[in-house]
Design an enzyme around this catalytic site. Structure first.
Site, short mmCIF file in Angstrom:
data_model
loop_
_atom_site.label_atom_id
_atom_site.label_comp_id
_atom_site.label_asym_id
_atom_site.label_seq_id
_atom_site.Cartn_x
_atom_site.Cartn_y
_atom_site.Cartn_z
N ARG A 130 31.93 28.92 -48.74
CA ARG A 130 31.22 29.09 -50.00
C ARG A 130 32.04 29.89 -51.02
NH1 ARG A 130 25.86 30.96 -46.79
NH2 ARG A 130 27.45 31.28 -45.18
N THR A 189 28.60 32.21 -34.63
CA THR A 189 28.71 33.65 -34.43
C THR A 189 28.61 34.05 -32.95
OG1 THR A 189 26.36 33.76 -35.02
CG2 THR A 189 27.94 34.36 -36.73
N ASP A 244 31.37 40.34 -43.53
CA ASP A 244 30.95 40.08 -44.91
C ASP A 244 29.73 40.89 -45.35
OD1 ASP A 244 28.97 38.78 -43.49
OD2 ASP A 244 29.17 36.86 -44.52
N SER A 295 65.12 60.30 -85.21
CA SER A 295 64.36 59.05 -85.25
C SER A 295 65.30 57.85 -85.27
CB SER A 295 63.47 59.02 -86.50
OG SER A 295 62.41 59.93 -86.33
N ALA A 338 69.36 60.77 -87.23
CA ALA A 338 68.47 59.61 -87.32
C ALA A 338 69.28 58.35 -87.56
CB ALA A 338 67.46 59.82 -88.43
C1 UD1 Z 1 24.39 35.19 -40.32
C2 UD1 Z 1 23.24 35.10 -39.32
C3 UD1 Z 1 21.91 35.20 -40.05
C4 UD1 Z 1 21.88 36.49 -40.86
C5 UD1 Z 1 23.10 36.63 -41.76
C6 UD1 Z 1 23.13 38.01 -42.33
C7 UD1 Z 1 23.97 33.63 -37.51
C8 UD1 Z 1 23.88 32.28 -36.93
N1 UD1 Z 1 23.29 33.83 -38.63
O1 UD1 Z 1 24.27 34.08 -41.20
O2 UD1 Z 1 20.84 35.18 -39.14
O3 UD1 Z 1 20.68 36.53 -41.61
O4 UD1 Z 1 24.30 36.42 -41.03
O5 UD1 Z 1 24.19 38.18 -43.25
O6 UD1 Z 1 24.60 34.50 -36.95
N2 UD1 Z 1 31.89 34.01 -38.00
C9 UD1 Z 1 32.89 33.89 -37.05
N3 UD1 Z 1 33.00 32.70 -36.36
C10 UD1 Z 1 32.19 31.66 -36.56
C11 UD1 Z 1 31.17 31.80 -37.54
C12 UD1 Z 1 31.04 32.98 -38.23
O7 UD1 Z 1 33.66 34.82 -36.83
O8 UD1 Z 1 32.36 30.65 -35.89
C13 UD1 Z 1 31.78 35.27 -38.75
C14 UD1 Z 1 31.98 35.07 -40.23
O9 UD1 Z 1 33.35 35.26 -40.55
C15 UD1 Z 1 31.10 36.17 -40.83
C16 UD1 Z 1 30.01 36.37 -39.79
O10 UD1 Z 1 30.47 35.78 -38.61
O11 UD1 Z 1 31.79 37.37 -41.02
C17 UD1 Z 1 28.69 35.72 -40.21
O12 UD1 Z 1 28.90 34.34 -40.43
P1 UD1 Z 1 28.24 33.58 -41.65
O13 UD1 Z 1 28.66 32.16 -41.59
O14 UD1 Z 1 28.48 34.31 -42.90
O15 UD1 Z 1 26.71 33.68 -41.24
P2 UD1 Z 1 25.45 33.59 -42.19
O16 UD1 Z 1 25.17 32.18 -42.51
O17 UD1 Z 1 25.58 34.53 -43.30
CA CA Z 2 27.24 35.79 -44.07
#
Ligand code: UD1
Ligand code: CA
Length: 463
Positions: free
Chosen positions: A17, A84, A107, A407, A425
């Site tokens: 995004r 995650t 983030d 100057s 100058a």
């Molecule tokens: C995530 C949570 C959501 C929460 C929100 C809060 C999950 C599935 N969802 O959503 O419930 O409300 O954060 O901010 O966890 N990342 C990895 N590897 C991956 C995917 C993500 O390292 O495969 C890292 C990203 O770099 C990021 C963090 O995990 O720093 C969160 O991932 P992101 O995709 O931003 O999750 P959200 O959709 O914000």
């Molecule tokens: Ca996020």
């Protein structure tokens, strides 16, 4: 604290995004990468170990984190971004067999050390197997919603895209920050990608913990600290929150900030007591400012050191030192390596580069000072140019203590002006001037009596 604690920061995601060539964790906020802010918030917890999970642009992110000033970090690589839960699983080989694991997202840069401490305290006092940081938001759009049973106990988290309309109406969200007892993380292997994104979601560990007989607790955090940064609109919003926080810290420490809305300071900036920051002052990249200074309006200092009682107005300075009681501007440009001594002055439309200007010396107007070593109590007249570049090489100029540069002098480097010497100058100085001498280099003036009057009369007779 510290006993048996590991911090894991998930930063492998793609950050789609953001639509950026720069990896999302490295986008700056108040002069430091997003990921730095997260690690900085966790640093006071003094964890036994800190692990960052990298994946997307792993080399770049790893190199950046290695340059942070926040203590040792280990890296786990998530080879493909499968969610995650999968990201945390990638860190398992680096974790101890016991203890607590604080999991953060790369983030959420606004979280404070105090909130993380509160989350840990809650986890420990509740003897929970998992503890979620949560928050009730007026606008929970985009976040995972916290599901609770009739008795109010947490049963799980549902992502917005998987939620039913009724679930979307829930205001309580998962902040993406958790503490887990190490043992329950063995169950990460049981997560299934049975959701809209086809990813293994870390919050899906909650029902697994519950079926295993572990307790799940929650800790509420303020909206201002839990907001995630998923695109550049949220980046700007987080920047505004952080900036105000940094300015409030300065104000409470005795700095006057005339207009916080138009004043910008980086996370690593220091400002002394009773200094006044006028509107549109930008202090960046580790700039340190002394006490009782007046900065602004319209001043940008990048990586600078400013002594006590200095004044800087309408000017830009990069990697420079401004001595105590020095006066800079309006409209001065200090390029890297400018060192201004105590009570010196660099005035209007003056550019300085790689030069030392000694104590009490003044360059008040319209000059270029490049590659110069100027002693103490020197006066450099308006329009003087330190001619440092011959088209091939740069050369230095030295001006002794108490010298007076007339100057519009051109000082063609390499050249040395002795202590107490003067230049007339309009002179172009190409040879060294001994101490206390006068160097004058210009043709004699010719004055023709009555010439102008004769010309005027000629014009009048024609009309
Ligand atoms: C995530 C949570 C959501 C929460 C929100 C809060 C999950 C599935 N969802 O959503 O419930 O409300 O954060 O901010 O966890 N990342 C990895 N590897 C991956 C995917 C993500 O390292 O495969 C890292 C990203 O770099 C990021 C963090 O995990 O720093 C969160 O991932 P992101 O995709 O931003 O999750 P959200 O959709 O914000
Ligand atoms: Ca996020």
């Amino acid at each position: 604290m510290g006993q048996g604690l590991t911090v894991v920061v998930l930063a492998a995601g793609e950050g789609k995004r953001f639509r950026s060539a720069l990896p999302k964790p490295l986008h700056p906020l108040a002069g430091r990468p997003l990921l730095w802010h997260v690690l900085a918030a966790a640093a006071p917890l003094k964890a036994d170990r800190t692990v960052v999970v990298v994946g997307n642009a792993a080399d770049q992110v790893t190199a950046a984190v290695e340059g942070f000033d926040l203590g040792p970090v280990r890296f786990a690589v998530q080879s493909a971004q499968r969610g995650t839960g999968d990201a945390l699983a990638a860190a398992l080989p680096l974790l101890d067999a016991a203890g607590d694991v604080l999991v953060l997202s790369g983030d959420t840069p606004l979280v404070s050390p105090a909130l993380l401490e509160g989350l840990l305290d809650r986890h420990r006092s509740a003897r929970a197997a998992a503890t979620l940081l949560t928050c009730v938001l007026d606008d929970p759009d985009g976040y995972g919603r916290v599901l609770r049973d009739g008795a109010g106990a947490v049963t799980g988290v549902v992502e917005q895209r998987d939620a039913t309309p009724a679930q979307r109406a829930i205001g309580e969200v998962n902040a993406g920050m958790y503490v887990f007892r190490r043992a329950v993380l063995d169950r990460l292997a049981e997560l299934r990608p049975d959701n809209d994104q086809g990813e293994c979601y870390l919050p899906d560990l909650v029902p697994l913990v519950l079926t295993g007989g572990g307790g799940v607790a929650t800790h509420p955090g303020p909206e201002e600290e839990v907001r995630g940064v998923n695109d550049r609109v949220e980046l700007a919003e987080a920047g505004a929150v952080l900036r105000l926080r940094l300015l409030e810290r300065l104000m409470l420490a005795g700095v006057t900030v005339v207009d916080p809305a138009s004043t910008y300071v980086d996370a690593d900036v220091e400002v002394g007591q009773d200094t006044v920051l006028a509107p549109l002052t930008f202090l960046e990249a580790g700039t340190r400012v002394g006490s009782r200074c007046r900065l602004g309006p319209n001043v940008r200092l990048v990586g600078c050191t400013v002594g006590d009682d200095a004044t800087v107005a309408q000017s830009v300075a990069l990697q420079s030192t401004i001595g105590p009681r020095a006066v800079v501007g309006p409209f001065a440009s200090l390029r890297p390596g400018s060192e201004l001594g105590e009570a010196s002055k660099v005035g209007t439309f003056v550019e300085v580069k790689q030069s030392t200007i000694g104590p009490g010396s003044k360059v008040p107007h319209l000059s270029y000072v490049g590659d110069a070593d100027i002693g103490a109590r020197v006066n450099v007249g308006a329009g003087t140019v330190f001619v440092n570049y011959d088209g091939v090489d740069k050369h230095r100029t030295s001006v002794g203590d108490g010298a007076f540069i007339g100057s519009d002098t051109m000082l063609v480097a390499p050249v040395t002006i002795g202590d107490g010497a003067q230049t007339a100058a309009g002179s172009t100085i190409t040879k060294n001037v001994p101490p206390d001498a006068l160097a004058i280099e210009r043709s004699d003036q010719r004055t023709i009596e009555g010439w102008a009057a004769r010309r005027r009369r000629k014009r009048e007779t024609r009309e």
